[in-house]
Design a protein around this motif. Structure first.
Motif: not given
Ligand code: ATP
Length: 229
Positions: A16-17, A42-43, A202-206
């Motif tokens: 996820a991250i 999640t972050t 943040l985009e798809t976990g990055r």
């Protein structure tokens, strides 16, 4: 005040991250924006100790808090405001606020903070003996009762009418001006960028982009993807 270094978080097989790093300087408002499922919550949960990162470090005021239990982290002065529906629905507004101070024993300070919160949130004062109500404001008030130095806010505008959204953002600014550092997660990128100093996308976990809030608000890529053109 906070330095997140290269964290990775998994839910089972879901990554996820991915290698996320970010910094929140003392006294500022930093916002983390991104679409649904990008990994914003999640972050925040990883910083506040509800989820353990697989690797990386989370330095809060010179201590690595990665993997520490959440209540210890609250005791150190870092508190997350969950979405408003996570207040105690069978308790009064006042009881919810009192619970926010459960790690404190300075009675006079607690009373003083309760007064300050009622000044900031007159809607809570009107309903102090009612069962719950004004959930988003109550969740924020309850977190402030722990006297945090860093406040993590998870989508405070979610589900609120436009007038209340304005009110909430004004209150976030006031909270920051009275000395609390803020990390704000929002889908309402326009509002978030209007009050923040720094921002991350943040985009798809990055982390896809980072800069001052002004830089990101005027970036074409951000305008197209998150600000409606
Ligand atoms: P939203 O605004 O919708 O909450 P978000 O940016 O906060 O989005 P997260 O909730 O952090 O995103 O989710 C990131 C990714 O992790 C998504 O792909 C999501 O489906 C997944 N995810 C979140 N929570 C869990 C969980 N408890 N178990 C498995 N996967 C999860």
């Amino acid at each position: 005040m906070l330095k997140v270094n290269n964290i990775d978080v998994y839910y089972g097989a879901i990554h996820a991250i991915k290698d996320v790093s970010l910094e929140v300087p003392d006294g500022e408002i930093v916002t983390l924006i991104g679409s649904n499922g990008a990994g914003k919550s999640t972050t925040l949960h990883t910083i506040s100790g509800l989820i353990k990162p697989k690797n990386g470090s989370i330095i809060f005021e010179d201590k690595d808090i990665a993997g520490m239990p959440a209540h210890k982290i609250v005791g150190m002065g870092l508190c997350q405001v969950p979405e408003g529906r996570h207040v105690f629905a069978n308790m009064t507004v006042m009881e919810n606020l009192e619970l926010g101070a459960y790690l404190r024993s300075d009675k006079a300070g607690i009373e003083e903070d309760m007064k300050k919160i009622f000044d900031k949130f007159p809607r809570l004062l009107e309903r102090k003996n009612q069962i719950s109500g004004e959930q988003q404001m109550l969740a924020m008030g309850r977190a402030l009762m722990s006297r945090p130095r860093l406040l993590l806010l998870d989508e405070p505008s979610m589900g609120l009418a436009p007038l209340l959204v304005k009110e909430i953002f004004n209150i976030i600014k006031e909270i920051n001006e009275s000395g609390t550092t803020v990390l704000l997660v929002e889908q309402n990128a326009n509002m978030a960028l209007s009050i923040a100093d720094k921002a991350y996308v943040l985009e798809t976990g990055r982390i896809a982009l980072a800069g001052t809030a002004q830089e990101l608000a005027s970036s074409e890529a951000v305008r197209k993807a998150y600000l409606g053109g």
